[in-house]
Design a protein around this motif. Structure first.
Motif, short mmCIF file in Angstrom:
data_model
loop_
_atom_site.label_atom_id
_atom_site.label_comp_id
_atom_site.label_asym_id
_atom_site.label_seq_id
_atom_site.Cartn_x
_atom_site.Cartn_y
_atom_site.Cartn_z
N GLY A 61 0.79 -1.23 0.00
CA GLY A 61 0.00 0.00 0.00
C GLY A 61 0.81 1.27 0.00
O GLY A 61 0.26 2.37 0.02
N THR A 62 2.13 1.16 -0.02
CA THR A 62 3.00 2.33 0.03
C THR A 62 3.34 2.81 -1.38
O THR A 62 3.63 2.02 -2.26
CB THR A 62 4.31 1.98 0.76
OG1 THR A 62 3.99 1.60 2.10
CG2 THR A 62 5.26 3.16 0.79
N GLN A 63 3.29 4.11 -1.57
CA GLN A 63 3.75 4.74 -2.80
C GLN A 63 4.89 5.68 -2.44
O GLN A 63 4.84 6.37 -1.43
CB GLN A 63 2.64 5.53 -3.48
CG GLN A 63 1.66 4.69 -4.22
CD GLN A 63 0.85 5.53 -5.20
OE1 GLN A 63 0.76 6.75 -5.09
NE2 GLN A 63 0.26 4.87 -6.17
N ILE A 64 5.90 5.69 -3.31
CA ILE A 64 7.06 6.55 -3.11
C ILE A 64 7.02 7.64 -4.17
O ILE A 64 6.89 7.36 -5.36
CB ILE A 64 8.38 5.76 -3.25
CG1 ILE A 64 8.42 4.55 -2.33
CG2 ILE A 64 9.58 6.67 -3.06
CD1 ILE A 64 8.56 4.85 -0.88
N GLU A 65 7.13 8.87 -3.73
CA GLU A 65 7.23 10.01 -4.65
C GLU A 65 8.64 10.56 -4.55
O GLU A 65 9.09 10.92 -3.46
CB GLU A 65 6.22 11.09 -4.30
CG GLU A 65 4.79 10.68 -4.53
CD GLU A 65 3.82 11.79 -4.15
OE1 GLU A 65 4.25 12.88 -3.70
OE2 GLU A 65 2.61 11.56 -4.33
N ALA A 66 9.32 10.63 -5.68
CA ALA A 66 10.66 11.20 -5.73
C ALA A 66 10.57 12.58 -6.39
O ALA A 66 10.04 12.70 -7.49
CB ALA A 66 11.59 10.30 -6.52
N THR A 67 11.07 13.57 -5.69
CA THR A 67 11.07 14.93 -6.22
C THR A 67 12.50 15.47 -6.17
O THR A 67 13.42 14.79 -5.71
CB THR A 67 10.16 15.85 -5.37
OG1 THR A 67 10.72 15.98 -4.06
CG2 THR A 67 8.74 15.31 -5.29
N GLU A 68 12.67 16.68 -6.61
CA GLU A 68 13.98 17.32 -6.55
C GLU A 68 14.42 17.57 -5.11
O GLU A 68 15.61 17.71 -4.85
CB GLU A 68 13.96 18.64 -7.33
CG GLU A 68 13.92 18.46 -8.83
CD GLU A 68 15.15 17.73 -9.35
OE1 GLU A 68 16.29 18.03 -8.92
OE2 GLU A 68 14.98 16.84 -10.20
N THR A 69 13.47 17.64 -4.18
CA THR A 69 13.82 17.93 -2.79
C THR A 69 13.94 16.69 -1.91
O THR A 69 14.50 16.78 -0.82
CB THR A 69 12.79 18.89 -2.16
OG1 THR A 69 11.50 18.29 -2.22
CG2 THR A 69 12.80 20.23 -2.88
#
Length: 165
Positions: A61-69
């Motif tokens: 159920g986990t989603q990972i969001e990768a951003t510039e920060t």
């Protein structure tokens, strides 16, 4: 920004292992009169398989969001890792066979007291690893020998300071 999740096809094996351990153990406890020692042992196994199943469901159920920060894990358990505060990166390989084949990798990132672990079954694992290596290099985070060897095995070049892979 990129989003990464664990596909159902990658989690099926863990769900099957949970059911294969929990269902027979629970069935024995529910249907067969057993002594205190056997009940304790079987109950321990039931708890172990239940915890494994819960961890599997949480991971699925986990989603990972990768951003510039940084990275943000959303789901029941939420964790954020800021690239500007990254202080540890560890890439471990866990083999399921003696010959070293057939295993998985796990990336562990730390930022202060926050810890995020991502295993190689997640979609876009290599992208997450590459981005973490860039951030670690920019911050001057030291890599242990095992992490460096595992990055090399993945084909990820550790950049010199200021260089992008």
């Amino acid at each position: 920004m990129t989003r990464h999740a664990y596909p159902a096809s990658a989690m099926v094996g863990d769900y099957v292992r949970t059911a294969a351990g929990l269902l027979p153990t629970a069935a024995i406890l529910a249907t067969v009169p057993v002594g205190m020692v056997a009940a304790t042992v079987l109950g321990g196994f039931a708890i172990l398989f239940a915890v494994f199943g819960i961890r599997t469901a949480l991971r699925h159920g986990t989603q990972i969001e990768a951003t510039e920060t940084g990275l943000h894990a959303s789901g029941l358990l939420q964790v954020s890792i800021s690239w500007s505060e990254l202080d540890r990166i560890k890439l471990a390989y866990y083999s399921t066979r003696r010959d070293g084949h057939g295993g998985w990798m796990q990336l562990e990132l730390r930022s202060g007291s926050s810890i995020l672990r991502v295993d190689s079954r997640i979609e876009g694992f290599d992208q997450v690893v590459r981005r973490a290596v860039i951030a670690a290099s920019a911050r001057g985070v030291e890599l242990n020998e095992a992490t460096a060897a595992n990055l090399e095995a993945m084909g990820v070049k550790v950049p010199e300071s200021g260089e992008r892979p």
